[in-house]
Design an enzyme around this catalytic site. Structure first.
Site, PDB file in Angstrom:
ATOM      1  N   ASP A  66      -7.988  -5.382  -0.441  1.00  0.00           N
ATOM      2  CA  ASP A  66      -8.443  -6.227  -1.539  1.00  0.00           C
ATOM      3  C   ASP A  66      -8.159  -7.712  -1.333  1.00  0.00           C
ATOM      4  O   ASP A  66      -8.801  -8.544  -1.961  1.00  0.00           O
ATOM      5  CB  ASP A  66      -7.776  -5.777  -2.856  1.00  0.00           C
ATOM      6  CG  ASP A  66      -8.316  -4.446  -3.315  1.00  0.00           C
ATOM      7  OD1 ASP A  66      -9.545  -4.287  -3.312  1.00  0.00           O
ATOM      8  OD2 ASP A  66      -7.522  -3.556  -3.667  1.00  0.00           O
ATOM      9  N   HIS A  90       0.847  -1.197   0.000  1.00  0.00           N
ATOM     10  CA  HIS A  90       0.000   0.000   0.000  1.00  0.00           C
ATOM     11  C   HIS A  90       0.875   1.235   0.000  1.00  0.00           C
ATOM     12  O   HIS A  90       1.927   1.253   0.632  1.00  0.00           O
ATOM     13  CB  HIS A  90      -0.928   0.013   1.229  1.00  0.00           C
ATOM     14  CG  HIS A  90      -2.098   0.910   1.041  1.00  0.00           C
ATOM     15  ND1 HIS A  90      -2.032   2.255   1.291  1.00  0.00           N
ATOM     16  CD2 HIS A  90      -3.334   0.650   0.575  1.00  0.00           C
ATOM     17  CE1 HIS A  90      -3.200   2.795   0.998  1.00  0.00           C
ATOM     18  NE2 HIS A  90      -4.013   1.849   0.559  1.00  0.00           N
TER      19      HIS A  90
HETATM   20  N1  ACO Z   1       4.059  -7.581  -4.602  1.00  0.00           N
HETATM   21  C1  ACO Z   1       5.408  -7.603  -4.707  1.00  0.00           C
HETATM   22  N2  ACO Z   1       6.167  -6.520  -4.521  1.00  0.00           N
HETATM   23  C2  ACO Z   1       5.553  -5.377  -4.227  1.00  0.00           C
HETATM   24  C3  ACO Z   1       4.168  -5.290  -4.080  1.00  0.00           C
HETATM   25  C4  ACO Z   1       3.418  -6.446  -4.284  1.00  0.00           C
HETATM   26  N3  ACO Z   1       2.097  -6.435  -4.165  1.00  0.00           N
HETATM   27  N4  ACO Z   1       3.837  -4.021  -3.757  1.00  0.00           N
HETATM   28  C5  ACO Z   1       4.982  -3.343  -3.702  1.00  0.00           C
HETATM   29  N5  ACO Z   1       6.012  -4.151  -3.988  1.00  0.00           N
HETATM   30  C6  ACO Z   1       7.423  -3.800  -4.038  1.00  0.00           C
HETATM   31  C7  ACO Z   1       7.723  -3.122  -5.366  1.00  0.00           C
HETATM   32  O1  ACO Z   1       8.089  -4.060  -6.353  1.00  0.00           O
HETATM   33  C8  ACO Z   1       8.853  -2.208  -4.984  1.00  0.00           C
HETATM   34  O2  ACO Z   1      10.021  -2.955  -4.857  1.00  0.00           O
HETATM   35  P1  ACO Z   1      11.426  -2.365  -5.358  1.00  0.00           P
HETATM   36  O3  ACO Z   1      11.628  -1.102  -4.556  1.00  0.00           O
HETATM   37  O4  ACO Z   1      12.388  -3.453  -5.065  1.00  0.00           O
HETATM   38  O5  ACO Z   1      11.247  -2.094  -6.828  1.00  0.00           O
HETATM   39  C9  ACO Z   1       8.455  -1.740  -3.586  1.00  0.00           C
HETATM   40  O6  ACO Z   1       7.666  -2.804  -3.042  1.00  0.00           O
HETATM   41  C10 ACO Z   1       7.658  -0.450  -3.590  1.00  0.00           C
HETATM   42  O7  ACO Z   1       6.510  -0.659  -4.416  1.00  0.00           O
HETATM   43  P2  ACO Z   1       5.804   0.432  -5.283  1.00  0.00           P
HETATM   44  O8  ACO Z   1       5.037  -0.232  -6.384  1.00  0.00           O
HETATM   45  O9  ACO Z   1       6.785   1.505  -5.689  1.00  0.00           O
HETATM   46  O10 ACO Z   1       4.838   1.033  -4.206  1.00  0.00           O
HETATM   47  P3  ACO Z   1       3.682   2.056  -4.496  1.00  0.00           P
HETATM   48  O11 ACO Z   1       3.463   2.810  -3.264  1.00  0.00           O
HETATM   49  O12 ACO Z   1       3.956   2.810  -5.749  1.00  0.00           O
HETATM   50  O13 ACO Z   1       2.455   1.071  -4.836  1.00  0.00           O
HETATM   51  C11 ACO Z   1       0.692  -0.379  -4.682  1.00  0.00           C
HETATM   52  C12 ACO Z   1       1.476   0.729  -3.977  1.00  0.00           C
HETATM   53  C13 ACO Z   1       0.289   0.060  -6.091  1.00  0.00           C
HETATM   54  C14 ACO Z   1      -0.563  -0.678  -3.896  1.00  0.00           C
HETATM   55  C15 ACO Z   1       1.580  -1.641  -4.772  1.00  0.00           C
HETATM   56  O14 ACO Z   1       1.883  -2.100  -3.467  1.00  0.00           O
HETATM   57  C16 ACO Z   1       0.946  -2.745  -5.600  1.00  0.00           C
HETATM   58  O15 ACO Z   1       1.078  -2.724  -6.828  1.00  0.00           O
HETATM   59  N6  ACO Z   1       0.231  -3.710  -4.956  1.00  0.00           N
HETATM   60  C17 ACO Z   1      -0.452  -4.732  -5.684  1.00  0.00           C
HETATM   61  C18 ACO Z   1      -1.765  -4.197  -6.254  1.00  0.00           C
HETATM   62  C19 ACO Z   1      -2.791  -3.962  -5.171  1.00  0.00           C
HETATM   63  O16 ACO Z   1      -3.030  -4.793  -4.315  1.00  0.00           O
HETATM   64  N7  ACO Z   1      -3.456  -2.803  -5.255  1.00  0.00           N
HETATM   65  C20 ACO Z   1      -4.533  -2.434  -4.326  1.00  0.00           C
HETATM   66  C21 ACO Z   1      -4.088  -1.361  -3.376  1.00  0.00           C
HETATM   67  S1  ACO Z   1      -5.315  -1.009  -2.202  1.00  0.00           S
HETATM   68  C22 ACO Z   1      -6.442  -0.176  -3.053  1.00  0.00           C
HETATM   69  O17 ACO Z   1      -6.202   0.610  -3.927  1.00  0.00           O
HETATM   70  C23 ACO Z   1      -7.842  -0.425  -2.757  1.00  0.00           C
END
Ligand code: ACO
Length: 371
Positions: free
Chosen positions: A307, A256
């Site tokens: 989710d 998140h």
């Molecule tokens: N699985 C694996 N790795 C992850 C995940 C995940 N679900 N989420 C974050 N990471 C990792 C990223 O790969 C990144 O790693 P790195 O620094 O080595 O490249 C690090 O954690 C930071 O992740 P970001 O994507 O930059 O974090 P951001 O704050 O931009 O994204 C988000 C948040 C979009 C929710 C992300 O965690 C994600 O894509 N999760 C999966 C999709 C999801 O569940 N979305 C629903 C969110 S809740 C909602 O909107 C209702």
């Protein structure tokens, strides 16, 4: 000027609707844990719109309005029948909500009373659209909404044509409370940006539905179910998840932007998933989800978001996978419209800047000289 990727950490507005402070989510200052246990979705929607919980007679008044508005215009129903049967259910919802404006004579009335009334109308009509499209795409006639029951009850009734059982209604109602608002999430921000141009509330909600659809936001609940289906059984969890982590794939339903120590909504959905699994005598999805959580949290330190356990909850309620994100919209429209009303109250155009990183000092070459 230096850009912050994804606007992370940028405070873009003031709001008195919901807050996330030290990992605690509140609506109008009330902890989500308290609301999830003690308030219905209709009380929660009232709280978001009016800034206080309703008295019994105020709640009765809101329920009456929701009942009166639940039917959608015949033209919108007819349009749903023209959509290709394989239309993505969020695309269908986005298109239908946009066309609701065409049949609402008050669509462009910008008075606060008219906008509040349209917020209630949208709240009443979104569940009807989602349930109607679920029937129409299967070649069935939609089930008309009934008055005098809650939104959760009515939605399950319209979806199946049968009276839902109390446990299912209670579970869906609590899920709707948990999804109702969430500060400046992507879809709410999209809604606020749209109406800050002084565009109408239908345009704001249509923008929000488009933003919610993506798998990094609301679309993640459906993507979680796709993953659970791909894994297939508890025996495969470890190998599939380890492979995904080794490939640096994102595990849907984890992580998140704001919560780094866990999403306070996830525990309620986990509990619901466990209880529904026990009641239906099928714990497999719940147990698979717990195992996935152990692996992802253990190896990456990432915690489940709202989710993750929603997927097993809705599947146990026998809801089709591609209706999960529309259900999110049915709930979040309360928050979107509360934010839209707040934006109108104290509006200023939302127009940030971009840090330019393209070429400079270019000239127009005659077309014959362009390679
Ligand atoms: N699985 C694996 N790795 C992850 C995940 C995940 N679900 N989420 C974050 N990471 C990792 C990223 O790969 C990144 O790693 P790195 O620094 O080595 O490249 C690090 O954690 C930071 O992740 P970001 O994507 O930059 O974090 P951001 O704050 O931009 O994204 C988000 C948040 C979009 C929710 C992300 O965690 C994600 O894509 N999760 C999966 C999709 C999801 O569940 N979305 C629903 C969110 S809740 C909602 O909107 C209702």
């Amino acid at each position: 000027m230096t850009a912050t990727k994804g606007l992370e950490g940028i405070v873009a507005t003031t709001s008195s609707i919901s807050s996330i402070i030290d990992g605690v989510l509140t609506y109008r200052g009330i902890d989500i844990d308290d609301l999830a246990e003690h308030a219905s979705f209709e009380e929660t929607a009232y709280l978001l719109w009016y800034g206080k919980l309703p008295t019994q007679s105020e709640l009765d008044g809101l329920n009456r309005q929701l009942g009166e508005y639940a039917a959608i215009p015949a033209q919108v129903l007819e349009q749903l029948k023209l959509y290709p049967k394989d239309t993505n259910s969020m695309a269908a919802l986005r298109t239908a909500v946009s066309s609701l404006a065409l049949y609402d004579p008050s669509a462009n009335d910008m008075s606060p009373e008219a906008n509040l009334n349209k917020a209630i109308k949208l709240q009443a009509q979104l569940p009807t659209i989602v349930a109607a499209f679920a029937h129409i795409r299967e070649g069935r006639e939609p089930v008309a909404p009934k008055a005098g029951v809650s939104i959760a009850h009515n939605f399950l009734y319209m979806l199946t044509g049968q009276e839902p059982d109390e446990v299912a209604v209670k579970a869906l109602d609590q899920a709707l409370v948990l999804h109702a608002d969430h500060e400046l999430n992507a879809s709410t921000f999209a809604a606020r940006v749209t109406v800050a141009t002084l565009s109408d509330i239908y345009s704001g909600v249509t923008s929000a539905i488009g933003a919610l659809k993506g798998p990094l936001h609301g679309g993640a609940n459906e993507a979680v179910m796709v993953m659970l289906e791909e894994i297939g059984s508890i025996a495969n969890v470890e190998s599939v998840i380890n492979q995904k982590l080794a490939n640096r794939e994102k595990i849907m339903g984890f992580g998140h932007r704001v919560y780094k120590n866990g999403d306070p909504r996830a525990k309620h959905l986990q509990k619901m998933s466990r209880e529904l699994g026990k009641l239906t005598g099928n714990m497999e999805l719940y147990e698979m989800s717990v195992k996935i959580e152990e692996l992802v949290t253990g190896q990456k330190g990432l915690k489940p978001n709202v989710d993750f356990y929603s997927a097993s909850v809705y599947t146990t309620l026998k809801i089709a996978r591609d209706l999960f994100t529309p259900i999110f919209a049915i709930s979040r429209v309360s928050g979107w419209t509360a934010h839209i009303l707040e934006q109108y109250e104290n509006n200023r155009l939302i127009r940030p800047r971009a840090e330019y990183v393209g070429p400079v000092n270019q000239k127009v070459k005659p077309i014959a000289e362009r390679g």
